[in-house]
Structures are given as C-alpha cells and as structure tokens.
Design an enzyme around this catalytic site. Structure first.
Site, PDB file in Angstrom:
ATOM      1  N   SER A   1       0.857  -1.185   0.000  1.00 21.23           N
ATOM      2  CA  SER A   1       0.000   0.000   0.000  1.00 21.23           C
ATOM      3  C   SER A   1       0.891   1.233   0.000  1.00 21.23           C
ATOM      4  CB  SER A   1      -0.880   0.009   1.259  1.00 21.23           C
ATOM      5  OG  SER A   1      -1.513   1.258   1.437  1.00 21.23           O
TER       6      SER A   1
ATOM      7  N   TYR B   1      -2.487  -1.627  10.118  1.00 21.73           N
ATOM      8  CA  TYR B   1      -2.521  -1.746   8.662  1.00 21.73           C
ATOM      9  C   TYR B   1      -1.230  -1.188   8.062  1.00 21.73           C
ATOM     10  CZ  TYR B   1      -4.046  -1.207   3.814  1.00 21.73           C
ATOM     11  OH  TYR B   1      -4.139  -1.277   2.444  1.00 21.73           O
TER      12      TYR B   1
END
Length: 254
Positions: A139, A152
C-alpha cells in the site's frame, strides 16, 4: 510478469480490487482462479463471470491455506502466478487502554501471516514452472502512515520489505516477485472510502495497473501515478509534509 498466458490464483478476489483485477486479467487471456471464504459468493462470481474459476480459502487459517493450495495445484497444475490480495483495514486508537489489541492481531494475521503462509504453500510448485510470479500487495501507506490505521500501515510496510527480501532470495530462479502498491482506491475496504474524493476510482486504478503490467513486464513494483506521492515522500525530502497532508495536519504534526 507477462500480461497473458498465465494461470493465476488470487485469494481475496471476491470484491473490490481483487475481483476487478481478476476480471481484467481474465480478459487479457489468463486462466484466473479467485479465492474467498464465502462459498455462495464464489458461486455467484463464477455464474456471473463465465471463465472465472473459484476455490474456497480462508487466509486467516493455516489449514485452509494448505487445503486450497493443494486443490489449486491439483486442479490447475499450470498455475504460475500467486497474487496475495486478501487484506483488511481497521481503524484503531492506541491511546485508549482497551479495544485495539484484538483488531491489531486480526490485522497482522490477515495482512501479514496470510501472505507468508500462501507463499509458503505455493513456492515449491512455482519454482517448477518455467516462468512464475508472486505478486504481493502492499500500500502507499507502507511508506507514509495514516494515523488512524497503525496496524494496517505496519503490516503493509512489512509486506514491502518481505517482497524486497524474497526477490533477493529468489534471484536466479524462475520466480519473480512483484509488489503492487495501491493508493487509496474507491472500494469498501473501510467505511466511506468508496465515496471519498481522495480515493482513486476503482476502474481507473485497474486500467492503469493492467497497462503497467503490460508495458513493464519486468517491473519490481507496480505503482500508479497516484501512489507516488506516498511512495517517495522520504526520497523527495518532504516526508513530514507528506505525512501531514495525508493526515490533514500542519507540517509539525499538530
């Protein structure tokens, strides 16, 4: 990674980026197997999209991963691409004594242990293929943190470094390691993200990803233009400003 002629397994492809990427890769002449936990959803996908195959897998379960890998390799022995798509994104507040630990552990299990176990289950087979690819999914937040999603961010940073290191270990083999680095994309990964003006439209993201795979088959990282702001803040020398912009802070983090 070649854009066509592959047999691709994508666990975590029952919605969002995973499903749209599966459909786009199928349209480019690949055999695609999607994976997910819900049998009824897999059956609906295969009914609505002829030519897409499905195998049930729960990437939080080591036993399920082993069973799914055995099934995929048995039924689709030409499988030569693994895309470790499955992931979750949860909001956490570590300033409060309760409520974040279970969420953090769930995130690590899904986003980090899941891909590790998937690679472990497929690596021996992939090394037997003349050309093979492991596509990891990190990401933009692996490089620039979002304040409300610490676990995350951490798991995606770990996926980045895992990808870098696996590439070193697999150098000289037939297996390539490619890292897909999405920015914020208009999906249901977190509530409200689909409607966010900051999120990249899903169709636009998939089209650019497919174009990059097609035009840069030897790329180590698949980076759409929108993710480069996050990816290269430190290299540009404006990391603090990038973090502030992502978190809607002033440059001093206030």
């Amino acid at each position: 990674m070649n854009i066509s002629g592959n047999t691709i397994f994508i666990p975590g492809a029952t919605s969002g980026i995973g499903l749209e990427l599966a459909l786009a890769l199928r349209a480019k002449g690949n055999t695609v197997i999607v994976g997910g936990r819900r049998t009824e959803l897999l059956e609906r996908i295969t009914a609505e999209h002829p030519g897409i195959h499905a195998v049930r897998v729960d990437t939080t379960s080591p036993d399920s991963i082993r069973e799914a890998a055995s099934q995929v390799i048995s039924e689709y022995p030409e499988v030569n691409v693994l895309v470790t798509m499955a992931g979750i994104m949860r909001i956490e507040d570590w300033t409060k004594p309760e409520g974040f630990l279970a969420t953090a552990e769930e995130t690590v299990t899904t986003n980090l242990l899941g891909p590790i176990r998937l690679v472990a289950a497929f690596i021996e087979h992939l090394r037997t293929r003349p050309e093979a690819t492991i596509m990891t999914v990190s990401s933009g937040l692996a490089f620039t943190p979002l304040r409300i999603t610490p676990s995350y961010n951490a798991t995606k940073a770990a996926i980045h470094m895992l990808s870098e290191t696996l590439r070193l270990q697999l150098a000289g083999t037939t297996v390539k390691v490619v890292e897909l680095e999405p920015p914020s994309v208009a999906t249901d990964l977190v509530p409200g993200q689909r409607e966010s003006s900051f999120a990249m439209p899903l169709e636009e993201f998939i089209a650019e990803v497919v174009m990059l795979i097609e035009t840069q088959p030897d790329a180590r990282e698949i980076q759409v233009e929108r993710v480069k702001f996050l990816r290269y803040g430190e290299a540009r020398g404006d990391y603090d400003e990038t973090v502030a912009a992502v978190n809607h802070l002033d440059p001093h983090g206030k």
